[in-house]
Design a protein around this motif. Structure first.
Motif, PDB file in Angstrom:
ATOM      1  N   ASP A 235       0.830  -1.203   0.000  1.00 42.88           N
ATOM      2  CA  ASP A 235       0.000   0.000   0.000  1.00 42.88           C
ATOM      3  C   ASP A 235       0.869   1.259   0.000  1.00 42.88           C
ATOM      4  N   LYS A 236       1.873   1.287   0.860  1.00 38.92           N
ATOM      5  CA  LYS A 236       2.763   2.438   0.961  1.00 38.92           C
ATOM      6  C   LYS A 236       3.524   2.662  -0.349  1.00 38.92           C
ATOM      7  N   GLU A 237       4.045   1.563  -0.920  1.00 33.80           N
ATOM      8  CA  GLU A 237       4.783   1.654  -2.173  1.00 33.80           C
ATOM      9  C   GLU A 237       3.901   2.217  -3.292  1.00 33.80           C
TER      10      GLU A 237
ATOM     11  N   ASP B 266       0.588   2.049 -15.058  1.00 31.93           N
ATOM     12  CA  ASP B 266       0.232   1.706 -13.677  1.00 31.93           C
ATOM     13  C   ASP B 266       0.456   0.230 -13.397  1.00 31.93           C
ATOM     14  N   ARG B 267       0.226  -0.624 -14.389  1.00 27.22           N
ATOM     15  CA  ARG B 267       0.469  -2.054 -14.176  1.00 27.22           C
ATOM     16  C   ARG B 267       1.951  -2.312 -13.953  1.00 27.22           C
ATOM     17  N   ALA B 268       2.808  -1.600 -14.657  1.00 26.64           N
ATOM     18  CA  ALA B 268       4.247  -1.754 -14.447  1.00 26.64           C
ATOM     19  C   ALA B 268       4.640  -1.313 -13.044  1.00 26.64           C
ATOM     20  N   ILE B 269       4.044  -0.221 -12.576  1.00 29.77           N
ATOM     21  CA  ILE B 269       4.306   0.247 -11.205  1.00 29.77           C
ATOM     22  C   ILE B 269       3.807  -0.790 -10.203  1.00 29.77           C
TER      23      ILE B 269
ATOM     24  N   LYS C 103       6.800  -7.038  -6.551  1.00 30.99           N
ATOM     25  CA  LYS C 103       8.117  -7.669  -6.460  1.00 30.99           C
ATOM     26  C   LYS C 103       8.861  -7.205  -5.211  1.00 30.99           C
ATOM     27  N   ASP C 104       8.816  -5.912  -4.935  1.00 35.14           N
ATOM     28  CA  ASP C 104       9.469  -5.374  -3.733  1.00 35.14           C
ATOM     29  C   ASP C 104       8.791  -5.903  -2.467  1.00 35.14           C
ATOM     30  N   ALA C 105       7.459  -5.965  -2.485  1.00 36.89           N
ATOM     31  CA  ALA C 105       6.724  -6.459  -1.316  1.00 36.89           C
ATOM     32  C   ALA C 105       7.025  -7.927  -1.063  1.00 36.89           C
ATOM     33  N   THR C 106       7.241  -8.705  -2.134  1.00 42.16           N
ATOM     34  CA  THR C 106       7.570 -10.118  -1.984  1.00 42.16           C
ATOM     35  C   THR C 106       8.919 -10.292  -1.296  1.00 42.16           C
ATOM     36  N   ALA C 107       9.913  -9.533  -1.729  1.00 46.51           N
ATOM     37  CA  ALA C 107      11.230  -9.599  -1.087  1.00 46.51           C
ATOM     38  C   ALA C 107      11.141  -9.170   0.373  1.00 46.51           C
TER      39      ALA C 107
END
Length: 335
Positions: A56-58, A260-263, A269-273
Motif C-alpha cells: 500500500d505504501k509503495e 500503472d500495471r508496471a508500477i 516484487k518489492d513487497a515479496t522480497a
C-alpha cells in the motif's frame, strides 16, 4: 435466475456491506482513485499483513496517492477459501492464502503438499520463482484468478496440547486439525493421527474447546494467532514448506493502464522480497517469545520415521496434480 447466480449476488452483496462498514468504521487515508480491496485470514501482526501495508505504501508513494490498498485482516471478509472465491467473483481484489485451499481451485497446487519436499528456503525460492513455480501459478488463469507471487507462510511444524511428540507412534489417537485438502488429511492419517479438516479462521476456538488435540503450521503464524494459549508442545518437523500465493482479481488488474500495471508489478516484487525477509526472521522471534511452549528438535533417526510414513503420499499427489509436474518437482529438489 439460477441458484449459482443467486448465491453469487447474495455473496457479493454481503461482502459489499461488510466492506462498506469496515471502511467507514476505520480512519483510513483519503481514498485513492484506484483502491485495491485486500483481505486475508491472518492477524495484523503477521508478515503477510505487514507486506500488504508495505505494498500500500509503495503504491501510494509511486503514484502520488492514486493507487492504494484497503486491508481487511483476521478473516473479516471470510476465511481463506471464501477469500479466494471472492477474488474469483471480483468482490475483493487481493488475497494471500495457504497453497492447500488454493489447490481446491487449481489442482496443480497439490504439488506443494508433498511431505518433506524442500530442504531449505533457498531451494524453495529457486523452484517457486523458476519455471515450475510459474507453471503452477499460471494454472489459475482459466479459474478467474491471477497469481502474482509466492509469499512465504514458512515451514510447517507439528503442535499439540497433550505431550511431547518424537515419533509417529506418539500421534496415536490424537485428534488433529489439518488444512482443507485431502492430501494433508491422508498425510497425517498415514503418520498415525486422527485428522479432520477445518477452516483456519475456526481453528483457535476448536483447539480451545478441545475439539482437536493437535494441528500443524508455521511457528510464526502459531505465535501471531496466539495458539500458544491453547497448545503447549511444538515438534520441529519441517514437514511442508508452505507458500502463501498472492492472488488478484483479473478484472481489477484490467483497470490499470500499462504504466500503472508496471508500477504495480514492481511494487509486488518489492513487497515479496520484504515479506520473505520478515518471514525468515519471524520464526526465531516467535520461538524466543513463547517461553511457555516446549520445543522439540528431532534427531535424524526420529525424523526419518516421519519421512518414511509419508513417502506414499507422493503417488497420491501425482493423481491430483499430474505425474509430469510432480516428477519435475521431485527432480528439481533431488527427491
Amino acid at each position: 435466475m439460477s441458484f449459482k447466480k443467486t448465491a453469487q449476488i447474495i455473496r457479493a452483496t454481503t461482502v459489499s456491506v461488510m466492506i462498506s462498514g469496515a471502511f467507514f468504521a476505520s480512519h483510513a487515508q483519503a481514498e485513492p482513485e484506484i483502491l485495491f480491496r485486500a483481505a486475508h485470514s491472518s492477524a495484523p501482526t503477521s508478515t503477510g499483513h505487514k507486506a500488504f501495508e508495505f505494498l500500500d505504501k509503495e503504491l501510494r508513494e509511486k503514484t502520488n496517492g492514486r493507487i492504494g490498498l484497503e486491508i481487511y485482516p483476521n478473516s473479516q471478509l471470510g476465511g481463506e477459501r471464501e477469500a479466494i472465491e471472492n477474488v474469483q467473483l471480483g468482490n475483493i481484489d487481493l488475497t494471500f492464502a495457504s497453497s492447500a485451499p488454493v489447490a481446491s481451485f487449481a489442482p496443480e497446487f497439490f504439488a506443494f503438499d508433498i511431505p518433506f519436499l524442500f530442504s531449505n528456503r533457498q531451494q524453495a525460492y529457486a523452484v517457486l520463482d523458476g519455471e515450475i513455480g510459474t507453471d503452477i501459478m499460471n494454472s489459475l488463469k482459466d479459474k478467474g484468478i491471477v497469481g502474482l507471487a509466492y509469499w512465504e507462510n514458512g515451514f510447517r511444524q507439528l503442535t499439540n496440547s497433550k505431550k511431547e511428540i518424537r515419533t509417529p507412534d506418539d500421534l496415536a489417537g490424537m485428534k488433529m486439525r489439518t488444512m482443507e485438502n485431502e492430501v494433508n488429511i491422508a498425510t497425517w492419517r498415514d503418520e498415525g493421527a486422527n485428522p479432520a479438516p477445518l477452516a483456519f479462521n475456526e481453528l483457535f476456538t476448536a483447539l480451545q474447546q478441545g475439539i482437536f488435540d493437535a494441528q500443524e503450521g508455521p511457528i510464526n503464524l502459531f505465535y501471531d494467532m496466539k495458539f500458544s494459549e491453547v497448545q503447549s508442545f511444538i515438534t520441529k518437523t519441517n514437514h511442508i514448506y508452505s507458500p502463501w500465493p498472492l492472488l488478484a482479481s483479473p478484472d481489477k488488474l484490467a483497470t490499470l493502464s500499462a504504466e500503472d500495471r508496471a508500477i504495480f508489478d514492481a511494487a509486488v516484487k518489492d513487497a515479496t522480497a520484504y515479506q520473505r525477509k520478515l518471514a525468515q526472521e519471524a520464526d526465531d522471534k516467535a520461538e524466543a517469545a513463547m517461553t511457555n511452549v516446549k520445543f522439540t528438535t528431532l534427531t535424524p533417526e526420529e525424523l526419518s520415521l516421519f519421512v518414511t510414513k509419508a513417502a506414499p503420499i507422493a503417488e497420491l499427489v501425482k493423481e491430483k496434480a499430474g505425474a509430469d509436474l510432480v516428477d519435475r518437482l521431485l527432480a528439481a529438489t533431488k527427491k
